[in-house]
Write an enzyme that holds these catalytic residues in place. Sequence first.
Site, PDB file in Angstrom:
ATOM      1  N   ASP A 306       0.833  -1.206   0.000  1.00 49.00           N
ATOM      2  CA  ASP A 306       0.000   0.000   0.000  1.00 49.00           C
ATOM      3  C   ASP A 306       0.870   1.261   0.000  1.00 49.00           C
ATOM      4  OD1 ASP A 306      -2.325   1.526   0.096  1.00 49.00           O
ATOM      5  OD2 ASP A 306      -2.581   1.330   2.263  1.00 49.00           O
ATOM      6  N   GLU A 309       2.342   4.902  -4.306  1.00 47.41           N
ATOM      7  CA  GLU A 309       2.339   5.803  -5.495  1.00 47.41           C
ATOM      8  C   GLU A 309       3.613   6.633  -5.568  1.00 47.41           C
ATOM      9  OE1 GLU A 309      -0.153   5.432  -3.309  1.00 47.41           O
ATOM     10  OE2 GLU A 309      -1.284   4.089  -4.594  1.00 47.41           O
ATOM     11  N   ASP A 403      -9.342   2.597  -3.095  1.00 44.12           N
ATOM     12  CA  ASP A 403     -10.376   3.056  -2.165  1.00 44.12           C
ATOM     13  C   ASP A 403     -11.654   3.485  -2.881  1.00 44.12           C
ATOM     14  OD1 ASP A 403      -8.379   2.588  -0.377  1.00 44.12           O
ATOM     15  OD2 ASP A 403      -7.929   4.695   0.000  1.00 44.12           O
TER      16      ASP A 403
HETATM   17  O1  MIG Z   1      -4.236   6.138   4.192  1.00 46.14           O
HETATM   18  O2  MIG Z   1      -3.931   1.030   5.603  1.00 46.14           O
HETATM   19  O3  MIG Z   1      -6.044   1.765   0.076  1.00 46.14           O
HETATM   20  O4  MIG Z   1      -7.010  -0.364   1.610  1.00 46.14           O
HETATM   21  O5  MIG Z   1      -7.143   0.021   4.403  1.00 46.14           O
HETATM   22  C1  MIG Z   1      -5.007   4.979   4.053  1.00 46.14           C
HETATM   23  C2  MIG Z   1      -5.139   1.719   5.662  1.00 46.14           C
HETATM   24  C3  MIG Z   1      -4.113   3.782   3.970  1.00 46.14           C
HETATM   25  C4  MIG Z   1      -5.209   2.819   2.039  1.00 46.14           C
HETATM   26  C5  MIG Z   1      -5.600   1.531   1.376  1.00 46.14           C
HETATM   27  C6  MIG Z   1      -6.649   0.850   2.209  1.00 46.14           C
HETATM   28  C7  MIG Z   1      -6.131   0.609   3.612  1.00 46.14           C
HETATM   29  C8  MIG Z   1      -5.707   1.937   4.259  1.00 46.14           C
HETATM   30  N1  MIG Z   1      -4.716   2.589   3.403  1.00 46.14           N
END
Ligand code: MIG
Length: 643
Positions: A306, A309, A403
Amino acid sequence: MITRYDFGKKYETSAVVQKVEYGSRLPVFETFQDESGYHFSCPLGKDDAIYGLGESMNGINKRGARYVMFNSENMNHKDDMLSMYGSHNFFVVDGERKFGVFFDTPARAVFDLDVDNSSKIDVLCEQGVVVYFVEGESAYDITRQYLKAIGQSYLPPLWAFGYGQSRWGYKNEKDVRRIVRKYKEADLPLEYVCLDIDYMDRYIDFSVDTKRFPDMKGLVSDMKKEGIRLVPIVDAGIKIEPGNKVYDEGVEKNYFCKNLEGGDFGAQVWPGMTHFTDFFQKDASEWFGNQYVFYTDLGFEGFWLDMNEPSIFHSEYKDEQKGPKNCGDPLYKGGTRLDDYRNFTHEINGERVSHYDVHNLYGGLMTKAAGEGLEQLLDRRFLLFSRSSYIGAHRYGGIWTGDNSSSWRMLRRNVTMMPGLNMCGFLYSGADTGGFMGFCSCELLLRWLAFSVFTPLMRNHNAIFMRPQECYNYTGRKDFRSILDLRYRLLPYIYSEYMKAALSSDMYIKPLSFLYLDDKEAKGIEDQLIVGENVMIAPVLCKGKKHRDVYLPEDMTQVRWDGNSFSCSDVSKGVHNIKVGLGEVVFFIRKGKCIPIGKKCNNTSEIDLADVTLLGNGDEYVQYLDDGFTHDCGMRNLRTVKR
Ligand code: MIG
């Protein structure tokens, strides 16, 4: 036939792995260069359709919209987002003239696909680009040539095709055990539980909060005995914390991205101030991949990546930065301040390069680093999917589409995104089933699950503070069991079709128009898909609907699953109004084909992929069959199942 044409200087993306010859002059497009970059334009025929662009909004036909290829995170994205988490710059024009084109550039690019009804394509690549031009007989043929050129898609283990439960907010061992118990008590299938950021010690990668998870190794192994895998999240940023081994090593070896003064770049993310690994350096990438030994030692075999980007709350330059987040660029809607992508650099072949110029590669390189590390560390296939990506990363892992929200529109986007993702090699993909943000109704979750039954990644995930979205929290237990049971009964088909597609440079999910070439009706269908070679689906995508129209491009076998049995009937070519109750799934088997169905089970550890019965009016099915976890994969693992 694929040919390549170079425009300006471009950093290597490794998206294309096949050797491609240079052509003398790019066909179809008019090109020019100005201070904004390289421009490519071409006219479109009145009825030309455009397919592709991977993770992007709008319909299966991408025509009539703008797409900005610049990997962006946006919590709670809507379907007017111009940019998503991945940039997949390949599309096919399907008209009188048919061609595919891949704009291979790690920098920002803007695709205007007949956005003003001008019957024109205008592409702007801000930096150097290699254009790959693909000619072929049909959109499908062109796509298959392209898939061959970008190399084999990631091969997941069988358990990655099971049903996964996830939630931002599972905070300790008790939570995890409760979820698994509740699924068991409800007699609902479950394969894995995702651990979101709360399993970590202060959100630090390669750590576990031992107060919340006193014996992670024990928990992982207890769960595995029940057939349940735990799948931790790994974020991109490494917390600045002297004394932490990973941090110290990264600093000492110069593995982190640099700021404008040449120091390690500081970015605030979940753990506080962090550094980003410079995956462009081979050593740094290998080093990062090796860190996964922390997780494999605990027994983990699956991961989701996660914030890659990368997503930045604010950077070390925050006091100097004024003005809007998008720095005046109306096309940028990401959550990270645009300037921050200009505030750090990578080392590429001994040269310092602004992150902004190679931005779209970053997330995919994290997937590559993790995938290559895990390949070394594990003797078996692993689950790996990332949020951010570029084409090429499809060889190392899958993606989920970020999301979204609990809305019918986002369910429809999930449907229309799948063919494009498959065209760009991301066969292993799926959305947050039920929606990440918002309040998911029982009806929406059931209909969404009924679609996700057919996507390789089938994961229910939602955000903290939202309505608990685990299936057992809803009434209508029987309906949920029906849909999840169907997934497991279809696994012999889903797994076999996925593996065959990946091993032969094919798509797993396709638009109808890819198979029914001269069928004008099929070309306009946006809410039905071909899954594997033999199945057509027509999911219910509207609130309150118990019926829907389905277009059959040929005579087919209609299969109705009601939770107990499959009832088959012959349906003729044309439009039919079909009834689909909540908890039911209706799908179609193509003429002369059949599919294998397995026995009821709640976990892949109970599956015998060889024990199948055939549905449909064909005589045999060519099934891909292996042990589901070793690397012994190949088209040699085919067997013919006869009636
Ligand atoms: O700033 O880890 O897309 O699936 O639950 C949010 C918390 C960070 C974004 C991910 C999402 C995840 C969440 N993350």
